[in-house]
Design an enzyme around this catalytic site. Structure first.
Site, PDB file in Angstrom:
ATOM      1  N   ILE A  72      12.951   5.765  -4.066  1.00 58.06           N
ATOM      2  CA  ILE A  72      13.063   5.782  -5.531  1.00 58.06           C
ATOM      3  C   ILE A  72      14.501   6.013  -5.989  1.00 58.06           C
ATOM      4  CG2 ILE A  72      12.725   8.260  -5.948  1.00 58.06           C
ATOM      5  CD1 ILE A  72      10.622   7.448  -8.084  1.00 58.06           C
ATOM      6  N   ASN A 121      15.080  13.337   8.201  1.00 49.81           N
ATOM      7  CA  ASN A 121      15.468  14.713   7.901  1.00 49.81           C
ATOM      8  C   ASN A 121      14.285  15.635   8.165  1.00 49.81           C
ATOM      9  OD1 ASN A 121      18.108  14.094   6.916  1.00 49.81           O
ATOM     10  ND2 ASN A 121      17.173  13.314   5.041  1.00 49.81           N
ATOM     11  N   VAL A 155      10.747  16.013   0.978  1.00 49.49           N
ATOM     12  CA  VAL A 155       9.320  15.692   0.955  1.00 49.49           C
ATOM     13  C   VAL A 155       8.729  16.031   2.327  1.00 49.49           C
ATOM     14  CG1 VAL A 155       7.587  13.901   0.591  1.00 49.49           C
ATOM     15  CG2 VAL A 155       9.739  13.831  -0.712  1.00 49.49           C
ATOM     16  N   HIS A 160       9.076  11.101   7.289  1.00 46.28           N
ATOM     17  CA  HIS A 160       9.524   9.786   6.842  1.00 46.28           C
ATOM     18  C   HIS A 160      10.826   9.428   7.534  1.00 46.28           C
ATOM     19  CE1 HIS A 160      10.892  12.920   4.051  1.00 46.28           C
ATOM     20  NE2 HIS A 160      11.995  12.210   3.849  1.00 46.28           N
ATOM     21  N   MET A 161      10.932   8.153   7.882  1.00 42.65           N
ATOM     22  CA  MET A 161      12.178   7.626   8.441  1.00 42.65           C
ATOM     23  C   MET A 161      12.886   6.874   7.342  1.00 42.65           C
ATOM     24  SD  MET A 161      13.651   7.697  11.464  1.00 42.65           S
ATOM     25  CE  MET A 161      12.721   7.350  12.951  1.00 42.65           C
ATOM     26  N   HIS A 162      14.131   7.242   7.099  1.00 48.82           N
ATOM     27  CA  HIS A 162      14.965   6.476   6.173  1.00 48.82           C
ATOM     28  C   HIS A 162      15.566   5.296   6.936  1.00 48.82           C
ATOM     29  CE1 HIS A 162      15.486   9.641   2.951  1.00 48.82           C
ATOM     30  NE2 HIS A 162      15.180  10.438   3.960  1.00 48.82           N
TER      31      HIS A 162
HETATM   32  P1  DGP Z   1      14.346  13.687   2.344  1.00 45.66           P
HETATM   33  O1  DGP Z   1      15.488  14.477   1.782  1.00 45.66           O
HETATM   34  O2  DGP Z   1      14.691  13.138   3.703  1.00 45.66           O
HETATM   35  O3  DGP Z   1      13.045  14.450   2.328  1.00 45.66           O
HETATM   36  O4  DGP Z   1      14.187  12.399   1.414  1.00 45.66           O
HETATM   37  C1  DGP Z   1      13.143  12.215   0.508  1.00 45.66           C
HETATM   38  C2  DGP Z   1      13.370  10.888  -0.140  1.00 45.66           C
HETATM   39  O5  DGP Z   1      12.202  10.535  -0.867  1.00 45.66           O
HETATM   40  C3  DGP Z   1      14.519  10.839  -1.125  1.00 45.66           C
HETATM   41  O6  DGP Z   1      15.486   9.886  -0.656  1.00 45.66           O
HETATM   42  C4  DGP Z   1      13.904  10.365  -2.442  1.00 45.66           C
HETATM   43  C5  DGP Z   1      12.562   9.821  -2.019  1.00 45.66           C
HETATM   44  N1  DGP Z   1      11.501  10.012  -2.998  1.00 45.66           N
HETATM   45  C6  DGP Z   1      11.148  11.181  -3.591  1.00 45.66           C
HETATM   46  N2  DGP Z   1      10.108  10.989  -4.421  1.00 45.66           N
HETATM   47  C7  DGP Z   1       9.787   9.668  -4.320  1.00 45.66           C
HETATM   48  C8  DGP Z   1       8.796   8.869  -4.942  1.00 45.66           C
HETATM   49  O7  DGP Z   1       7.961   9.323  -5.741  1.00 45.66           O
HETATM   50  N3  DGP Z   1       8.786   7.558  -4.610  1.00 45.66           N
HETATM   51  C9  DGP Z   1       9.684   7.008  -3.715  1.00 45.66           C
HETATM   52  N4  DGP Z   1       9.593   5.705  -3.468  1.00 45.66           N
HETATM   53  N5  DGP Z   1      10.625   7.749  -3.114  1.00 45.66           N
HETATM   54  C10 DGP Z   1      10.681   9.061  -3.421  1.00 45.66           C
END
Ligand code: DGP
Length: 125
Positions: A34, A91, A100, A104-106
């Protein structure tokens, strides 16, 4: 850390929140971040309830592990990332600023990503 089923990605998995889907199969869901930090910024999550990489590697089945890892690579290939190059980062925990609490893998791509760590001359110590 115990898994909180109210986290944002759990809600996306249940269809309670929308996402811009890139890929989905039995074990993984991929969608655009997002708040993209690079021109291409995709998240790939396992469908199971896992907080972090260490949690996943301990509790997930072989099929879940294979499924998620294969999905990360498939998304990279499908988006045409291997040739120009890309970076994967998961992370985990406080020091890594995990926001979150669902693994999750970025996938970062679409620009020169620079070096992963500080140049030697800028490191402390
Ligand atoms: P981290 O810091 O690794 O936990 O990254 C969490 C990521 O999740 C951050 O880059 C923004 C993304 N994110 C948070 N909320 C949402 C959402 O509601 N939808 C999407 N698509 N991404 C989200």
């Amino acid at each position: 850390m115990t898994y909180d089923s109210q986290n944002i990605f759990a809600k996306i998995l249940r269809g309670e929140l929308p996402c811009k889907k890139v890929y989905e199969d039995d074990h993984a869901l991929a969608f655009y971040d997002i708040d993209p930090q690079t021109p291409v910024h995709v998240l790939v999550i396992p469908k199971g309830a896992y907080v972090s990489f260490d949690d996943f590697s301990e509790r997930a089945s072989e099929a879940e592990i294979a499924g998620w890892i294969r999905a990360v690579g498939k998304v990279a290939r499908d988006l045409g990332l291997p040739a120009p190059g890309y970076r994967v980062i998961a992370n985990c925990g406080a020091d890594a600023h995990q926001e979150v609490a669902h693994l999750h893998m970025h996938l970062f791509a679409g620009t020169d990503l620079g070096r992963m760590i500080k140049p030697r001359e800028k490191r402390e110590g």
